[in-house]
Design an enzyme around this catalytic site. Structure first.
Site, short mmCIF file in Angstrom:
data_model
loop_
_atom_site.label_atom_id
_atom_site.label_comp_id
_atom_site.label_asym_id
_atom_site.label_seq_id
_atom_site.Cartn_x
_atom_site.Cartn_y
_atom_site.Cartn_z
N ASP A 240 2.47 -0.36 -3.50
CA ASP A 240 2.00 0.97 -3.05
C ASP A 240 2.98 1.51 -2.01
O ASP A 240 3.47 0.76 -1.16
CB ASP A 240 0.60 0.87 -2.42
N TYR B 29 -10.25 1.68 -9.44
CA TYR B 29 -9.97 0.96 -8.19
C TYR B 29 -10.73 1.57 -7.00
O TYR B 29 -10.59 2.77 -6.72
CB TYR B 29 -8.46 1.01 -7.94
N GLU C 201 1.93 -4.71 -6.27
CA GLU C 201 1.06 -5.13 -5.17
C GLU C 201 -0.13 -5.96 -5.63
O GLU C 201 -0.64 -6.79 -4.91
CB GLU C 201 0.56 -3.90 -4.41
#
Length: 584
Positions: A105, A310, A6
């Site tokens: 994801d 993240y 992703e």
DNA sequence: GCAAGGTC
């Protein structure tokens, strides 16, 4: 084999885990790279996307409504951001790859990101899937060794969500904009599945405040002397109906209050959970008045520089695959944290106080890389993250709650801190006042002052950006990544304003228009129903159900829009009058 | 010009 990720950071991690760190970085352009390694005699290429590379677009390419004809196009057709063009070109190079694995994801958006790359960039739907709930060595390896099928339900639900949101948002936004354009060509108005109900939340709060009827009441408090301190004792009945009632109580008092009981309660306060995005957005507003959108953009910078993990996560968990001790050792570099880290390094078991919420990405934590040249906001947020990280591993704090009861029915509450624990590192943020007194039964406290006051009940408080964001989260409006931006749009459009949020006359007018002519459209029930259907669709993929959901929204919209069109000038006038009144 | 959802 081609593996689709992703985003770049995850492509790198997947490559690192699957190759035991023996991978090559291959540059596609100056700034865009992919990864290569050999595994079990197989050539493996891992290519990142950068989120969605394709978007829904109007086939007719005219600013008009109803707009019911749409198609998927590369995102750069719409936003002219060239990077995505090159990412697509990079995938195009792998058109002939036989073995393709989607490793985005594992949610409906991720599935759609992968599926669009398969069908539009690779022209090959014959792919497998890596399914993982965390981007860790074991999870990624397990996913690779147990490839599953593409999740068709996730893809269908994702695509349907995109289409419904587009139909709803594009059409209503254009209708409003075109209506007001009869009078002014420079105004852009908008409405969407998330914007609408969010604006309505602010509207409802505004109404509650407007309609609030304050009630008068009286209070009686005593200022009492205790060890050279002046303490405020309150009467057990918080609100008295009249001054007479207060005076009667006053008349019953002597020179002293008589302590008849001391009720003690010991409280253990758990350390906070690790930060997810919403939680740090709330704190950064609370402590520094940084708005949620700014917070996210500062976090993004810290993440890109490698200082924090993240940030777009809803997880409140730090999994034990993360080397806590190593990170704490690195953070020991900073003098200001040493004294809080010391007791942690001595612990036999180091365990974060994980919360309930989970996500593909773990909670936000400092990577241990020592930052250089942070600007002021970066420094403030980095400090919050480090403190939270240390706090979550620290001991519970121990408080003692005292309730001092008097014969005269006045009381005093206070808290004593017995053991600071995690609060030590949070001390600078805590508003709580801790005190330390020794009351005893039979004690006589001299009354210095009797304070009778007239007071009024207060209306509900206004939202600020943080509390409205929180409310959106509770109602499941938008996602962790979009809420801050959507709030920002409502301000930009002139629907909301102020640090404590006020709805503008324009915002009010937008709500009125829909409530008056089309009450069903801003109803939170509509969103709720669509969501329910999408949930069903993701569990039981069914093309005809997808068509049903889309046709249903088109039907609602087409009735609304044709009626809107017939009233367009009238509605436009109504809106423009409001704008004119406020800006002249 | 417009949505909401990913991403940087």
């Amino acid at each position: 084999m081609l593996i689709i990720a992703e985003k770049p950071s995850v492509a790198r991690k997947i490559s690192s885990f699957l190759s035991n760190n023996h991978f090559k970085i291959i540059k596609f352009t100056r700034t865009i790279s992919f990864y290569y390694f050999k595994k079990d005699n197989k050539n493996i290429y891992v290519l990142p996307a950068i989120g969605h590379l394709y978007t829904i677009s109007d086939i007719n390419r005219k600013f008009d409504y109803p707009a019911f004809k749409y198609q998927w196009v590369p995102s750069y057709y719409e936003d002219r951001i060239l990077a995505k063009k090159y990412y697509i070109a990079m995938f195009n190079k792998f058109k002939n790859e036989k073995e393709v694995v989607v490793a985005t994801d594992y949610d409906i958006e991720g599935e759609l990101i992968g599926y669009n790359i398969l069908r539009f960039a690779l022209n090959n739907l014959n792919a497998k899937r890596m399914i993982f709930s965390a981007i860790t060595y074991t999870d990624i390896l397990r996913a690779y060794n147990n490839l599953g099928p593409i999740n068709y339900g996730y893809y269908l639900a994702g695509e349907t969500r995109h289409i419904v949101d587009w139909l709803y948002g594009i059409n209503l936004s254009r209708a409003l904009t075109k209506a007001v354009r009869h009078y002014n060509k420079n105004i852009i108005l908008s409405m969407g599945r998330v914007q609408g109900p969010t604006l309505k939340l602010a509207f409802i709060r505004e109404k509650e405040i407007e309609n609030f009827k304050p009630e008068e009441y009286y209070t009686i408090n005593l200022i009492v002397e205790k060890d050279n301190n002046q303490l405020k004792f309150k009467y057990i009945k918080e609100r008295l109906n009249s001054r007479e009632e207060a005076k009667k109580i006053k008349e019953g008092l002597g020179e002293y209050l008589n302590v008849i009981d001391i009720i003690r309660k010991d409280l253990n306060v758990d350390p906070p959970h690790p930060y997810n995005l919403t939680d740090i957005q709330l704190d950064s507003y609370r402590y520094y008045k940084i708005n949620p959108k700014n917070t996210l953009s500062v976090l993004q910078k810290l993440y890109e520089k490698g200082y924090i993990s993240y940030p777009r996560t809803s997880s409140q968990k730090i999994p034990d695959t993360i080397n806590y001790k190593d990170i704490l050792n690195r953070l020991y570099f900073f003098d200001q944290y040493k004294k809080y880290i010391d007791p942690l390094l001595d612990k036999k078991i180091l365990r974060p106080n994980n919360g309930k919420k989970d996500d593909v990405h773990p909670a936000i934590y400092p990577t241990g890389l020592i930052p250089k040249n942070l600007d002021k906001l970066e420094r403030l947020l980095y400090d919050l993250i480090v403190r939270r990280f240390i706090a979550t591993f620290s001991d519970k704090s121990e408080e003692i709650l005292y309730y001092i009861k008097t014969k005269e029915d006045f009381y005093y509450n206070y808290k004593e801190i017995k053991y600071k624990g995690w609060m030590d590192i949070y001390w600078i943020f805590l508003k709580e006042q801790y005190r330390n007194y020794n009351f005893y039964k039979g004690e006589k406290l001299k009354i210095l002052k009797i304070d009778i006051r007239k007071s009024k009940t207060k209306p509900p408080t206004r939202y600020n950006q943080a509390s409205l964001l929180k409310k959106m989260e509770e109602l499941n409006l938008g996602t962790k990544s979009t809420r801050a931006e959507i709030l920002n749009i409502l301000f930009k459009r002139g629907y909301l304003y102020g640090r404590s949020i006020y709805i503008t006359d324009l915002g009010r007018e937008i709500i009125y228009i829909f409530d008056k002519y089309y009450p069903e459209i801003l109803n939170i029930e509509l969103t709720r129903k669509i969501e329910e259907k999408l949930n069903k669709l993701q569990d039981r993929p069914d093309e005809s159900m997808k068509e049903g959901i889309i046709n249903n929204i088109i039907e609602i919209l087409s009735n609304l829009l044709s009626d809107f069109k017939s009233k367009e000038e009238l509605i436009g006038k109504e809106i423009y009058e409001v704008i004119k009144k406020n800006y002249k």
